[in-house]
Design an enzyme around this catalytic site. Structure first.
Site, PDB file in Angstrom:
ATOM      1  CD  GLU A  62      -2.312  -5.880   5.084  1.00 54.99           C
ATOM      2  OE1 GLU A  62      -1.758  -6.202   4.020  1.00 54.99           O
ATOM      3  OE2 GLU A  62      -2.651  -4.711   5.339  1.00 54.99           O
ATOM      4  CB  CYS A 112      -1.017  -0.010   1.135  1.00 55.00           C
ATOM      5  SG  CYS A 112      -2.292   1.244   0.892  1.00 55.00           S
ATOM      6  CG  HIS A 156      -4.316  -3.277   2.484  1.00 52.51           C
ATOM      7  ND1 HIS A 156      -3.403  -2.823   3.410  1.00 52.51           N
ATOM      8  CD2 HIS A 156      -4.860  -2.178   1.930  1.00 52.51           C
ATOM      9  CE1 HIS A 156      -3.410  -1.507   3.428  1.00 52.51           C
ATOM     10  NE2 HIS A 156      -4.289  -1.080   2.541  1.00 52.51           N
TER      11      HIS A 156
END
Lengths: 258, 208
Positions: free
Chosen positions: B185, B79, B183
């Site tokens: 994650e 990001c 993202h």
């Protein structure tokens, strides 16, 4: 192209799920973390937890829930309920939530939207609006009124004006939760969702009334929503996330399939 | 061991949780010497490019990260970590690390219903093979939240694109550096696999 998001809504009181979630193992009924994990494995795009714990000194339990969910579920999720200050929001975000939902606290103190947005970014702020149709009051130019306290308290504020103001104040997304259709499972409030979606440039989430996959299609196409909140249609096991997405995919709507 | 750089820009803990879940050992660090000495680095972040750059300069992590890059330590940017490796960003006219040449630009949609930020799940179109993208299928989606996107000067640095009215760079890389605008994650099993791939990556990128 962005997929239309399907967001599962989980009500939590004192760390326990309030509505039962049917397809979760019997021994785990009432566990919001287990429910979150089940929906995650079934392909939900996002989750929202509403903390309806009455007493504020038990709110720490919710922080534990948030932190546990964040360790097991690797999609975005937001938390709402009882967040009254930047500090409250900061604790939830630090525990692992992506976003906070502001509702009554934002109506009572609109500056809170700006403060939270400046502290954590607009993408972290979801303005959740409870709305009810009201043609009787002339100031409500849209015919829809903002209500608080679960619909018990009218505010005299026009829903569309509040949505536009919310965006200006720094909200990154809007939830349009129709109190009249909530729990009826007869479809979302399409007219207001459409007006708001056409009036703001941030994502709009339809909420209240989803009972069948076709209701989500309506919310996305007629209502112009970017995402839809689902609760009972998933919790009672009538449909899986996969069922809903397959239906929407066949209609040609962009949905995340893996 | 992966060192995750924490520079007060958000999601280091989320990245650590995802790595823990995959059984990959990691630690969060704010120390520039640890960054220099790391075996492998993840450079996450949310927020604004300029404030991220300010913190990096104050902590000396800007130079440590640049050193790590030139010492061939495998680095994954996420990001904001993907934007500030570029030369500069249109956001606040911020000068960035310049590890990969090019600028970050803001989405300027012309269609009424294209919203900024680009927030939600979107597909990737792979332009070049990379070990971190191994196993990605054309219908897989990843989670984005951003108003700016990187635009490398060299098209060979683009590994995957996505589409938000325009086609934009979603994954880029050069040598031992790979960076994603989305993202990982928070991108479910698809993102977790990329993290696992990064943990096993030898830090080599095929030259074109």
């Amino acid at each position: 192209m962005l997929s239309k998001r399907i967001i599962a809504c989980l009500d939590v009181r004192d760390g326990k799920l309030v509505k039962s979630v049917q397809f979760v193992d019997t021994k785990e009924v009432g566990d919001p973390v287990a429910a979150a994990r089940s929906y995650y494995e079934d392909g939900i795009d996002e989750l929202v937890f509403y903390d309806i714990t009455a007493s504020s000194d038990r709110r720490d339990i919710m922080i534990d829930v948030v932190s546990e969910v964040a360790s097991q579920v690797f999609i975005p999720f937001s938390v709402g309920g009882g967040l009254r200050s930047v500090e409250d929001c900061g604790r939830v975000l630090a525990a692992g939530a992506e976003k906070v939902n502001l509702n009554t606290a934002a109506v009572e103190n609109p500056e809170l939207i700006t403060e939270v947005s400046e502290a954590f970014g607009a993408q972290a702020v979801v303005l959740s609006m409870d709305v009810r149709k009201n043609d009787a009051l002339a100031v409500l130019t849209s015919g829809y009124e903002i209500v608080t306290h679960g619909g018990r308290k009218p505010t005299g504020m026009d829903a569309v004006k509040w949505a536009i103001r919310g965006e200006k104040l720094g909200a990154g997304e809007l939830v349009v939760n129709a109190i009249d259709t909530d729990g009826m499972r007869e479809g979302y409030e399409l007219i207001l969702t459409r007006i708001i979606s056409d009036s703001v440039s941030i994502p709009v989430i339809a909420s209240g009334g989803g009972g069948h996959p076709e209701h989500l299609d309506e919310a996305f196409t007629l209502g112009g929503a970017d995402a839809a909140l689902v609760a009972s249609m998933l919790h009672y096991g009538d449909y899986s996330v996969h069922d809903i997405k397959s239906y929407l995919d066949e209609l040609g709507l962009p949905v995340r399939l893996t | 061991m992966i060192h995750i750089i924490d520079y007060e820009a958000g999601n280091a803990t989320s990245v650590k949780r995802a790595l823990d879940h995959m059984g990959v050992a990691s630690t969060i660090t704010k120390d520039s010497d640890e960054v220099r000495g790391a075996e492998r680095l993840i450079f996450p972040g949310v927020g604004r490019a300029k404030s991220a750059m300010r913190v990096l300069k104050e902590t000396g992590i800007d130079r440590a990260l640049t050193d790590a890059y030139w010492h061939r330590i495998p680095i994954l940017g996420i990001c904001i970590g993907c934007q500030i490796i570029m030369t500069r960003s249109e956001e606040d006219e911020a000068n960035c690390l310049d590890l990969i040449q090019g600028n970050c630009r803001r989405f300027e949609p012309v269609q009424e219903h294209t919203k900024v930020p680009h927030m939600g799940w979107n597909r990737l179109a792979v332009k070049r093979h990379h070990p971190i993208l191994e196993g990605l299928s054309p219908i897989d989606e990843v989670y984005f939240v951003h108003s700016y996107y990187p635009e490398p000067s060299e098209s060979s640095h683009v590994f995957a694109t996505s589409d938000h009215e325009i086609e934009f760079t979603a994954a880029l890389g050069h040598r031992n550096l790979f960076a994603v605008q989305f993202h990982v994650e928070k991108s479910g099993p698809v993102g977790l696999r990329m993290l696992k791939n990064f943990a096993e990556w030898d830090g080599e990128t095929d030259d074109v």
